[in-house]
Motif scaffolding. Structure first.
Motif, PDB file in Angstrom:
ATOM      1  N   SER A  41       0.870  -1.002  -0.246  1.00 46.89           N
ATOM      2  CA  SER A  41       0.212  -0.480   0.269  1.00 46.89           C
ATOM      3  C   SER A  41       1.404   0.958  -0.419  1.00 46.89           C
ATOM      4  N   GLY A  70      -7.483  -8.484  -2.242  1.00 46.88           N
ATOM      5  CA  GLY A  70      -6.857  -7.489  -2.619  1.00 46.88           C
ATOM      6  C   GLY A  70      -6.572  -8.152  -4.012  1.00 46.88           C
ATOM      7  N   GLU A  71      -5.808  -7.537  -5.032  1.00 46.55           N
ATOM      8  CA  GLU A  71      -5.448  -8.441  -6.365  1.00 46.55           C
ATOM      9  C   GLU A  71      -4.732  -8.755  -6.243  1.00 46.55           C
ATOM     10  N   ASP A 113      -1.518  -7.227  -2.883  1.00 44.13           N
ATOM     11  CA  ASP A 113      -1.341  -6.472  -2.739  1.00 44.13           C
ATOM     12  C   ASP A 113      -2.951  -5.619  -2.645  1.00 44.13           C
ATOM     13  N   LEU A 160       1.111   2.621  -3.775  1.00 37.91           N
ATOM     14  CA  LEU A 160       0.074   3.700  -4.325  1.00 37.91           C
ATOM     15  C   LEU A 160       0.041   5.280  -4.552  1.00 37.91           C
ATOM     16  N   ARG A 216      -1.650  -6.509  -8.109  1.00 39.25           N
ATOM     17  CA  ARG A 216      -1.454  -4.794  -9.542  1.00 39.25           C
ATOM     18  C   ARG A 216      -0.795  -5.492 -10.443  1.00 39.25           C
ATOM     19  N   LYS A 237      -6.013  -2.404  -1.212  1.00 42.57           N
ATOM     20  CA  LYS A 237      -7.087  -1.347  -3.030  1.00 42.57           C
ATOM     21  C   LYS A 237      -6.460  -0.155  -1.660  1.00 42.57           C
ATOM     22  N   SER A 271       2.771 -10.766  -6.535  1.00 42.50           N
ATOM     23  CA  SER A 271       2.436  -8.903  -6.752  1.00 42.50           C
ATOM     24  C   SER A 271       3.485  -8.186  -6.111  1.00 42.50           C
ATOM     25  N   THR A 276      -3.734   0.864  -8.239  1.00 42.01           N
ATOM     26  CA  THR A 276      -4.791  -0.206  -8.576  1.00 42.01           C
ATOM     27  C   THR A 276      -5.018  -0.487  -9.762  1.00 42.01           C
ATOM     28  N   ASN A 277      -5.814  -1.573 -10.463  1.00 47.71           N
ATOM     29  CA  ASN A 277      -6.192  -2.264 -11.115  1.00 47.71           C
ATOM     30  C   ASN A 277      -7.419  -1.810 -11.855  1.00 47.71           C
TER      31      ASN A 277
END
Length: 341
Positions: A87, A330-331, A162, A90, A333, A164, A133, A339-340
């Protein structure tokens, strides 16, 4: 039980008694999160990932050795806010307005290495799109950077996802500051499932770090508000800092090596300086205000470097498991700064 046994071997029975309650909590934290990560997580989905990351670090860090400490610090600051979820990377966007992301928060304004992580991510994405990630990249880069500086290697189980969300206020609330006393330090670490052993060991990362004058100039010029000097700082060292480095109280440009003479080499010299009252930060000096923590430092200094290296690696691996996002949380990226969606 494993956590308690390690503390007994390293710090002695007195220290074990002191950190007993915190250590028990840490054991539960490690057991709970360890099962969610695994060594070689990308062996099938992106088998070259860790090798590519290591090669990039080994190629570039020798040309910019100060980045090793910066990348290690980035990992620390990331894990202390929302866990190790990248995080901190970002950027400000329409969904994250100005001054709202972690990287815009005061504790992170001096954090460097964002472009380095972006370059690593681009290489890994070219090999395996959407698989590795950014959180795992930070953890692996931190480990590999320490190795390049002559420090230890340690296991980095992977599988982090990851986050968001990135919030500047949360950085202010969670990242321990250079002016923290021992009580505030131990509370900050305990909140993340880390104990006093971890505090002392992770502070050893300052052996390859630098500190900006603004982070400690109050110790030189105005410690209690009456133009005085911090009594926990060696007076001769303070005089030299005022004369040759931080020559004015509000110097926002100059930086000082945390471990002068070997700040590019991962070794025990930082602890030796702390015992001589020559640690730059108030938080460094705080380690000597607790008798058990100080005794642990003496044990490290008098022991073989391998003792510190092994224990530091354990502490780093443990920190890398703080408040994880795994599975479907999460995701992954595509770009570490965004973020996506």
């Amino acid at each position: 039980m494993a956590e308690e046994e390690q503390n007994r071997l390293i710090m002695g029975s007195t220290m074990v008694q002191l950190i007993g309650v915190i250590g028990i909590l840490s054991c539960f934290a490690v057991v709970f999160t360890q099962a969610q990560l695994q060594t070689g997580f990308y062996d099938h989905s992106c088998p070259k990932a860790e090798k590519l990351i290591m090669q990039f670090v080994h190629e570039h860090i020798p040309n910019a050795p100060s980045l090793a400490a910066a990348l290690l610090r980035m990992h620390f600051h990331d894990c202390f806010v929302r866990g190790c979820d990248a995080s901190i990377l970002l950027n400000v966007t329409s969904t994250n307005p100005s001054n709202s992301t972690e990287r815009t928060s005061p504790p992170n304004l001096s954090v460097r290495g964002f472009d380095f992580i972006d370059r690593v991510k681009a290489i890994v994405e070219a090999e395996c799109p959407g698989v590795v990630s950014c959180a795992d990249i930070i953890a692996l880069v931190a480990r590999d950077s320490v190795v390049v500086t002559g420090g230890p290697s340690w296991s980095v189980p992977t599988g982090r996802r990851d986050g968001k969300i990135s919030n500047a206020t949360e950085s202010l609330l969670n990242i321990p500051g250079p002016n923290f006393n021992f009580s505030r330090l131990t509370t900050s670490f305990a909140n993340k499932g880390l104990n006093i052993t971890d505090l002392v060991l992770l502070s050893g990362a300052h052996t390859i770090g630098i500190g900006h004058c603004t982070s400690f100039s109050n110790r030189l010029y105005n410690f209690t508000g009456v133009g005085d000097e911090d009594p926990l700082l060696d007076s001769e060292y303070a005089a030299n800092l005022r004369k040759f480095k931080c020559t004015v109280p509000n110097d926002t440009v100059t930086f000082v090596e945390m471990d002068p003479g070997s700040f590019r080499t991962f070794d025990l010299d930082y602890y030796k300086l702390v015992l001589k009252r020559r640690g730059l930060f108030q938080s460094d000096a705080a380690l000597t205000t607790d008798s058990n923590a100080k005794d642990f430092i003496v044990r490290l200094v008098n022991g073989p470097p391998s003792l510190f290296f092994k224990a530091f690696g354990h502490a780093m691996e443990k920190m890398g498991r703080v408040d994880l996002k795994t599975g479907t949380q999460g995701e992954i990226r595509k770009q570490c700064a965004l973020t996506n969606n």
